[in-house]
Design a protein around this motif. Structure first.
Motif, mmCIF file in Angstrom:
data_model
loop_
_atom_site.group_PDB
_atom_site.id
_atom_site.type_symbol
_atom_site.label_atom_id
_atom_site.label_comp_id
_atom_site.label_asym_id
_atom_site.label_seq_id
_atom_site.Cartn_x
_atom_site.Cartn_y
_atom_site.Cartn_z
ATOM 1 N N PRO A 37 0.732 -1.114 -0.104
ATOM 2 C CA PRO A 37 0.008 0.019 -0.048
ATOM 3 C C PRO A 37 0.886 1.210 -0.137
ATOM 4 O O PRO A 37 1.724 1.199 0.609
ATOM 5 N N PRO A 38 0.546 2.367 -0.598
ATOM 6 C CA PRO A 38 1.286 3.732 -0.671
ATOM 7 C C PRO A 38 1.668 4.090 0.713
ATOM 8 O O PRO A 38 2.803 4.461 0.807
ATOM 9 N N ASP A 39 0.639 4.123 1.546
ATOM 10 C CA ASP A 39 1.137 4.825 2.852
ATOM 11 C C ASP A 39 2.083 3.983 3.726
ATOM 12 O O ASP A 39 3.303 4.520 3.974
ATOM 13 N N ILE A 40 2.092 2.661 3.533
ATOM 14 C CA ILE A 40 3.171 1.856 4.013
ATOM 15 C C ILE A 40 4.532 2.114 3.232
ATOM 16 O O ILE A 40 5.462 1.995 3.744
ATOM 17 N N ALA A 41 4.516 1.956 1.878
ATOM 18 C CA ALA A 41 5.583 2.242 1.092
ATOM 19 C C ALA A 41 6.355 3.640 1.152
ATOM 20 O O ALA A 41 7.644 3.713 1.534
ATOM 21 N N ALA A 42 5.478 4.462 1.487
ATOM 22 C CA ALA A 42 6.163 5.561 2.159
ATOM 23 C C ALA A 42 6.895 5.885 3.253
ATOM 24 O O ALA A 42 7.806 6.396 3.498
ATOM 25 N N GLN A 43 6.251 5.007 4.222
ATOM 26 C CA GLN A 43 7.086 4.771 5.594
ATOM 27 C C GLN A 43 8.385 4.125 5.361
ATOM 28 O O GLN A 43 9.281 4.332 6.193
ATOM 29 N N MET A 44 8.344 3.074 4.657
ATOM 30 C CA MET A 44 9.357 2.229 4.274
ATOM 31 C C MET A 44 10.503 2.972 3.599
ATOM 32 O O MET A 44 11.880 2.825 3.896
#
Length: 221
Positions: free
Chosen positions: A120-127
């Protein structure tokens, strides 16, 4: 100088209420072929203030059971007309230590992680966001030299008692043995004048048949 579990003393061994553990302190302490006889009860440690003690005839050597309370202390014992300067070691702390590296904490950048497919985009951004961590061993500043103190260790315990009467685990207690040769015709031992030193016993030996005199110190004054 010594207290039982749960017992509170105003002065204690170090003058601040910390004490030797009485439950681990023997009445008789064997050391190198001689025996120290320790006093029991509330009066069991002497602070040297220049007292003079009679040396029984036939003594060839005196053994002093002692420790200091605020770091190692230089002390001069006078036997007859001779003076002996001794270093009375501290009753706690380390009596030996390996070389020890000194480190400085450093902030380290952590590379961003590559998100797996379908993240998901929000998780990818955190990573993929910038991150740091603290490395406690990031930079070596120097080395503290190792050491070993040389006074013979006569007794130790794995803890001492605090002002509150509790056990301070792994805060070791130590007592050390010091040897003073007795000159021919010497009849007195004059103690140093140092309130940072504690003496628990003095034993005299003729070096032939072992101990000829071994008494709690307060009984000899």
């Amino acid at each position: 100088g010594a207290s039982n579990d749960g017992e509170r003393l105003k002065a204690g061994f170090d003058g601040e209420g910390n004490t030797l553990p009485a439950e681990m302190l023997p009445r008789e302490l064997a050391y190198g072929g001689i025996t120290f006889q320790l006093a029991s009860g509330k009066v069991n440690v002497l602070v040297p203030r220049g007292q003079t003690i009679f040396v029984p005839p036939g003594m060839r050597r005196l053994y002093v059971l002692a420790a200091a309370v605020s770091g190692d202390e230089k002390a001069t014992f006078r036997i007859g007309n001779e003076s002996h300067e001794l270093t009375i070691q501290n009753w706690g702390g380390f009596i030996g230590q390996w070389y020890d590296r000194q480190w400085k904490e450093v902030e380290v950048q952590i590379p961003p992680r590559t998100p797996p497919p379908d993240t998901p985009p929000d998780i990818a951004a955190q990573m993929q966001r910038p991150r740091t961590r603290i490395d406690p061993y990031g930079e070596m500043l120097g080395i503290t030299p190792g050491f070993i103190k040389r006074a013979p260790l006569a007794w130790f315990a794995s803890h001492h008692h605090t002002v509150a009467g509790t056990n301070e685990a792994y805060a070791y207690s130590y007592l050390f043995a010091y040897t003073i040769d007795v000159p021919v015709n010497a009849t007195t031992l004059t103690l140093p004048n140092n309130e940072q030193i504690r003496i628990l016993a003095i034993t005299g030996s003729n070096e032939r048949g072992g101990v000829k005199a071994a008494h709690p110190l307060y009984d000899t004054l």
